[in-house]
Design a protein around this motif. Structure first.
Motif, PDB file in Angstrom:
ATOM      1  N   LEU A  38      13.689   1.174   1.418  1.00  0.00           N
ATOM      2  CA  LEU A  38      14.696   2.454   1.465  1.00  0.00           C
ATOM      3  C   LEU A  38      13.777   3.854   1.404  1.00  0.00           C
ATOM      4  N   HIS A  39      12.552   3.676   0.917  1.00  0.00           N
ATOM      5  CA  HIS A  39      11.771   4.979   1.183  1.00  0.00           C
ATOM      6  C   HIS A  39      10.207   4.741   1.805  1.00  0.00           C
ATOM      7  N   GLY A  40      10.468   4.253   2.980  1.00  0.00           N
ATOM      8  CA  GLY A  40       9.446   4.058   3.841  1.00  0.00           C
ATOM      9  C   GLY A  40       8.384   5.139   3.999  1.00  0.00           C
ATOM     10  N   SER A  41       8.728   6.262   3.949  1.00  0.00           N
ATOM     11  CA  SER A  41       7.981   7.441   4.266  1.00  0.00           C
ATOM     12  C   SER A  41       7.362   7.930   3.052  1.00  0.00           C
ATOM     13  N   ALA A  49       7.358   0.256   3.948  1.00  0.00           N
ATOM     14  CA  ALA A  49       7.893  -0.084   5.192  1.00  0.00           C
ATOM     15  C   ALA A  49       7.218  -1.179   6.183  1.00  0.00           C
ATOM     16  N   GLU A  50       5.703  -1.061   5.884  1.00  0.00           N
ATOM     17  CA  GLU A  50       5.063  -1.725   6.865  1.00  0.00           C
ATOM     18  C   GLU A  50       5.007  -3.365   6.410  1.00  0.00           C
ATOM     19  N   LEU A  51       4.959  -3.324   4.957  1.00  0.00           N
ATOM     20  CA  LEU A  51       5.079  -4.831   4.207  1.00  0.00           C
ATOM     21  C   LEU A  51       6.468  -5.471   4.588  1.00  0.00           C
ATOM     22  N   ALA A  52       7.701  -4.542   4.532  1.00  0.00           N
ATOM     23  CA  ALA A  52       8.922  -5.206   4.894  1.00  0.00           C
ATOM     24  C   ALA A  52       9.068  -5.713   6.215  1.00  0.00           C
TER      25      ALA A  52
END
Length: 204
Positions: free
Chosen positions: A32-35, A41-44
């Motif tokens: 939800l809070h990739g930035s 984000a990269e791991l997901a």
């Protein structure tokens, strides 16, 4: 296993987000809070690609990233989130924490405690240097992921909220503008194995 990525631009509390959605299986990785929470984000995306899981990642394309609490991210006008939640049974939601008293601790919250236990078993090879905590009483209240409107709890069987310390989600001690946060390979491999175990067991 590959999937088609669809991106939706959505405004939440005055902040512009890009929501990148990939539909694959009934387990979904969510960031939800990739930035704001580097490496999530990269791991997901990487773990989802390796395991054939679905994936939904929110990033903020402009300005300084802001943190909107998870339960307020579940806005009804976000089509990507609605589609993601309708397509998965269990959510694995990745977050980052900066608790100085827990620099090497991975907390596993969220409403699906059976799934949390399975993921914790899969992450056990990370100890040391990381330890995992599933006991809700031992997880700081702000990291438990139990709010009923938190997207981790909105899938059919709910899900698990993984709160990762900085060293478990990025190899960069300092943020480099424009450069991706690359999670440690050991964490990526362990989470991949844990999600595969979760897929095999399919807890309700």
């Amino acid at each position: 296993m590959t999937g088609n990525v669809r991106t939706e631009n959505v405004l939440i509390e005055g902040t512009e987000f890009a929501a990148a959605l990939t539909i694959r299986s009934d387990i979904g990785l969510l960031a939800l809070h990739g930035s704001k929470e580097g490496g999530t984000a990269e791991l997901a995306q990487e773990v989802a690609a390796r395991t054939g899981a679905g994936c939904l990642v929110f990033t903020q394309p402009a300005g300084d990233p802001v943190h909107i609490p998870s339960h307020r991210m579940a806005v009804p006008h976000c089509e990507a989130l609605r589609e993601f939640l309708a397509s998965v049974t269990v959510v694995v939601s990745l977050h980052g924490h900066l608790r100085p008293e827990f620099p090497r601790t991975i907390f596993l919250g969220g409403g699906n405690r059976a799934a949390a236990s399975i993921l914790a078993d899969g992450l056990a090879p990370l100890a040391p240097p990381f330890d995992t905590v599933t006991d809700l009483a031992a997880i700081p209240s702000g990291l438990r992921g139990l709010h009923p409107r938190n997207p981790v709890n909105l899938a059919r069987a709910g899900g698990v909220q993984l709160e990762l310390p900085l060293s478990a989600r990025t190899q960069r001690p300092e943020k480099v503008q424009g450069a991706p946060d690359l999670p440690p390979p050991t964490v990526t491999a362990a989470l991949t194995a844990a999600v595969e175990r979760l897929a095999a067991d399919r807890p309700g």
